[in-house]
Design an enzyme around this catalytic site. Structure first.
Site, mmCIF file in Angstrom:
data_model
loop_
_atom_site.group_PDB
_atom_site.id
_atom_site.type_symbol
_atom_site.label_atom_id
_atom_site.label_comp_id
_atom_site.label_asym_id
_atom_site.label_seq_id
_atom_site.Cartn_x
_atom_site.Cartn_y
_atom_site.Cartn_z
ATOM 1 N N ALA A 66 30.949 -5.857 28.295
ATOM 2 C CA ALA A 66 29.882 -4.922 27.936
ATOM 3 C C ALA A 66 28.597 -5.734 27.859
ATOM 4 O O ALA A 66 28.631 -6.950 27.657
ATOM 5 C CB ALA A 66 30.188 -4.286 26.586
ATOM 6 N N GLY A 111 34.798 -6.109 27.887
ATOM 7 C CA GLY A 111 34.817 -4.758 28.453
ATOM 8 C C GLY A 111 35.160 -4.747 29.938
ATOM 9 O O GLY A 111 35.648 -3.733 30.453
ATOM 10 N N GLU A 114 38.815 -4.854 30.011
ATOM 11 C CA GLU A 114 39.271 -3.541 29.515
ATOM 12 C C GLU A 114 39.150 -2.475 30.597
ATOM 13 O O GLU A 114 39.996 -1.587 30.704
ATOM 14 C CB GLU A 114 38.477 -3.168 28.256
ATOM 15 N N GLU A 134 35.659 -11.438 22.685
ATOM 16 C CA GLU A 134 34.847 -10.758 21.665
ATOM 17 C C GLU A 134 34.814 -11.493 20.332
ATOM 18 O O GLU A 134 33.807 -11.469 19.629
ATOM 19 C CB GLU A 134 35.354 -9.313 21.452
HETATM 20 N N1 CAA Z 1 26.226 -9.138 28.696
HETATM 21 C C1 CAA Z 1 24.943 -9.323 29.062
HETATM 22 N N2 CAA Z 1 24.547 -10.281 29.932
HETATM 23 C C2 CAA Z 1 25.512 -11.064 30.444
HETATM 24 C C3 CAA Z 1 26.874 -10.924 30.102
HETATM 25 C C4 CAA Z 1 27.210 -9.900 29.179
HETATM 26 N N3 CAA Z 1 28.488 -9.658 28.811
HETATM 27 N N4 CAA Z 1 27.579 -11.882 30.755
HETATM 28 C C5 CAA Z 1 26.684 -12.581 31.492
HETATM 29 N N5 CAA Z 1 25.439 -12.096 31.316
HETATM 30 C C6 CAA Z 1 24.180 -12.536 31.926
HETATM 31 C C7 CAA Z 1 23.681 -13.808 31.272
HETATM 32 O O1 CAA Z 1 22.984 -13.525 30.077
HETATM 33 C C8 CAA Z 1 22.800 -14.373 32.363
HETATM 34 O O2 CAA Z 1 21.587 -13.649 32.369
HETATM 35 P P1 CAA Z 1 20.171 -14.454 32.315
HETATM 36 O O3 CAA Z 1 20.154 -15.211 33.612
HETATM 37 O O4 CAA Z 1 19.156 -13.369 32.225
HETATM 38 O O5 CAA Z 1 20.262 -15.341 31.134
HETATM 39 C C9 CAA Z 1 23.549 -13.983 33.644
HETATM 40 O O6 CAA Z 1 24.405 -12.908 33.279
HETATM 41 C C10 CAA Z 1 24.414 -15.097 34.202
HETATM 42 O O7 CAA Z 1 25.288 -15.559 33.179
HETATM 43 P P2 CAA Z 1 25.394 -17.087 32.710
HETATM 44 O O8 CAA Z 1 24.117 -17.816 32.989
HETATM 45 O O9 CAA Z 1 25.886 -17.095 31.297
HETATM 46 O O10 CAA Z 1 26.527 -17.610 33.718
HETATM 47 P P3 CAA Z 1 27.515 -18.836 33.493
HETATM 48 O O11 CAA Z 1 28.171 -19.070 34.797
HETATM 49 O O12 CAA Z 1 26.829 -19.951 32.821
HETATM 50 O O13 CAA Z 1 28.628 -18.278 32.428
HETATM 51 C C11 CAA Z 1 30.168 -16.648 31.546
HETATM 52 C C12 CAA Z 1 29.483 -17.256 32.804
HETATM 53 C C13 CAA Z 1 31.114 -17.688 30.938
HETATM 54 C C14 CAA Z 1 30.956 -15.424 32.001
HETATM 55 C C15 CAA Z 1 29.078 -16.257 30.518
HETATM 56 O O14 CAA Z 1 28.089 -15.490 31.165
HETATM 57 C C16 CAA Z 1 29.585 -15.485 29.350
HETATM 58 O O15 CAA Z 1 30.227 -16.025 28.464
HETATM 59 N N6 CAA Z 1 29.306 -14.154 29.297
HETATM 60 C C17 CAA Z 1 29.646 -13.291 28.197
HETATM 61 C C18 CAA Z 1 31.116 -12.899 28.233
HETATM 62 C C19 CAA Z 1 31.466 -12.046 27.024
HETATM 63 O O16 CAA Z 1 31.330 -12.462 25.899
HETATM 64 N N7 CAA Z 1 31.957 -10.816 27.268
HETATM 65 C C20 CAA Z 1 32.321 -9.888 26.247
HETATM 66 C C21 CAA Z 1 31.161 -8.999 25.920
HETATM 67 S S1 CAA Z 1 31.414 -8.020 24.461
HETATM 68 C C22 CAA Z 1 32.361 -6.706 24.971
HETATM 69 O O17 CAA Z 1 32.736 -6.587 26.113
HETATM 70 C C23 CAA Z 1 32.678 -5.729 23.883
HETATM 71 C C24 CAA Z 1 33.722 -4.724 24.250
HETATM 72 O O18 CAA Z 1 34.908 -4.958 24.131
HETATM 73 C C25 CAA Z 1 33.356 -3.405 24.704
#
Ligand code: CAA
Length: 256
Positions: A66, A111, A114, A134
């Protein structure tokens, strides 16, 4: 017209691609609304579409979760409302009457995993990474992941993934039973389509009934055996049953 997804009809398969590669296809509200709209309208109603493949644009991610940036300031009430809405969308995919495969072409996190869990089958490319991170954000999965992951891989492995927040690769996911098949990135679409095409030779009505009844068995508020009796009986009244059995007796292939 959609801003965050594209849908291509390739023969009888609809390819739904999430097109926010800059943000690793993170599901902001608008994207999830568009996915929901597509499944409630054209993918459901278009009779030429017999199955759906969902994937993410780019080579890096299926869906990285998400969109975190949208909910950083949410209250408890807003968080609960987000999960309730997300459940509705995921349930409509889970209950969709035509087969859906998640083609996991990179990160499937939070998400995003999911969403893949709500699909009927999952095929991962060798570079795929899956996880429910999460807890790293002080959250738990909120789009059905706590329930669907446990029902797919068992409580122990589900809790390991949820409590550690760690990712697993495609091979491990296959060993866990989380994905049905693993393939090269370049073969991902064809592997999914090959699976679907075998289903297109079969009765669409029977496939819809099978999805409904298997899901009913996993639903604590329903009796899966009762649902099976009902759906099995109803199958006898369908034109597909007539065609399938006529073809068997005549020693020819059925034409559904
Ligand atoms: N939400 C919003 N933006 C996201 C995102 C997310 N879940 N995942 C990645 N992005 C964005 C980053 O912020 C970045 O944007 P900017 O360039 O504007 O900063 C862009 O995508 C590229 O990402 P990274 O620079 O972080 O890429 P990376 O290769 O260094 O890392 C990754 C990759 C390990 C997947 C890392 O992006 C990451 O950890 N992302 C978050 C994953 C996460 O925590 N997901 C769960 C979300 S909560 C949820 O889903 C709740 C639910 O159950 C409903």
């Amino acid at each position: 017209m959609y801003n965050n997804i594209t849908i291509q009809l390739l023969d009888q398969t609809a390819l739904l691609e999430i097109t926010r590669p800059k943000f690793l296809n993170a599901l902001n509200r608008e994207t999830l609304e568009e996915i929901d709209h597509a499944f409630s309208q054209e993918l459901l109603q278009n009779k030429d579409i017999r199955g759906v493949i969902i994937t993410g644009a780019g080579e890096k991610a299926f869906v990285a979760g998400a969109d975190i940036k949208e909910f950083v300031n949410y209250s408890a009430e807003e968080g609960a409302a987000l999960a309730k809405w997300g459940h509705g969308v995921m349930n409509r995919i889970y209950e969709f009457p035509k087969p859906i495969i998640a083609a996991i072409n990179g990160y499937a996190l939070g998400g995003g995993l999911e969403l893949a869990l709500a699909c009927h089958m999952r095929v991962a490319s060798q570079n795929a990474k899956m996880g429910l991170p999460e807890v790293t954000l002080g959250l738990i999965p909120g789009y059905g992941g706590t329930q669907r992951l446990a029902s797919l891989v068992g409580r122990g492995k589900a809790l390991e993934m949820i409590m550690s927040g760690e990712m697993i690769d495609a091979v491990e996911a296959h060993q866990w039973g989380l994905v049905n098949h693993v393939t090269n990135q370049e073969d991902l679409y064809n592997t999914c389509n090959h699976l679907l095409k075998k289903m297109y030779e079969k009765s669409p009505k029977a496939i819809a009934a099978a999805i409904k009844v298997v899901n009913a068995g996993l639903d604590k508020s329903k009796d899966g055996y009762e649902e099976e009796v009902k759906a099995f009986g109803e199958s006898f009244g369908t034109p597909d049953f007539r065609e399938g059995t006529d073809a068997f007796i005549a020693k020819r292939k059925p034409n559904f």
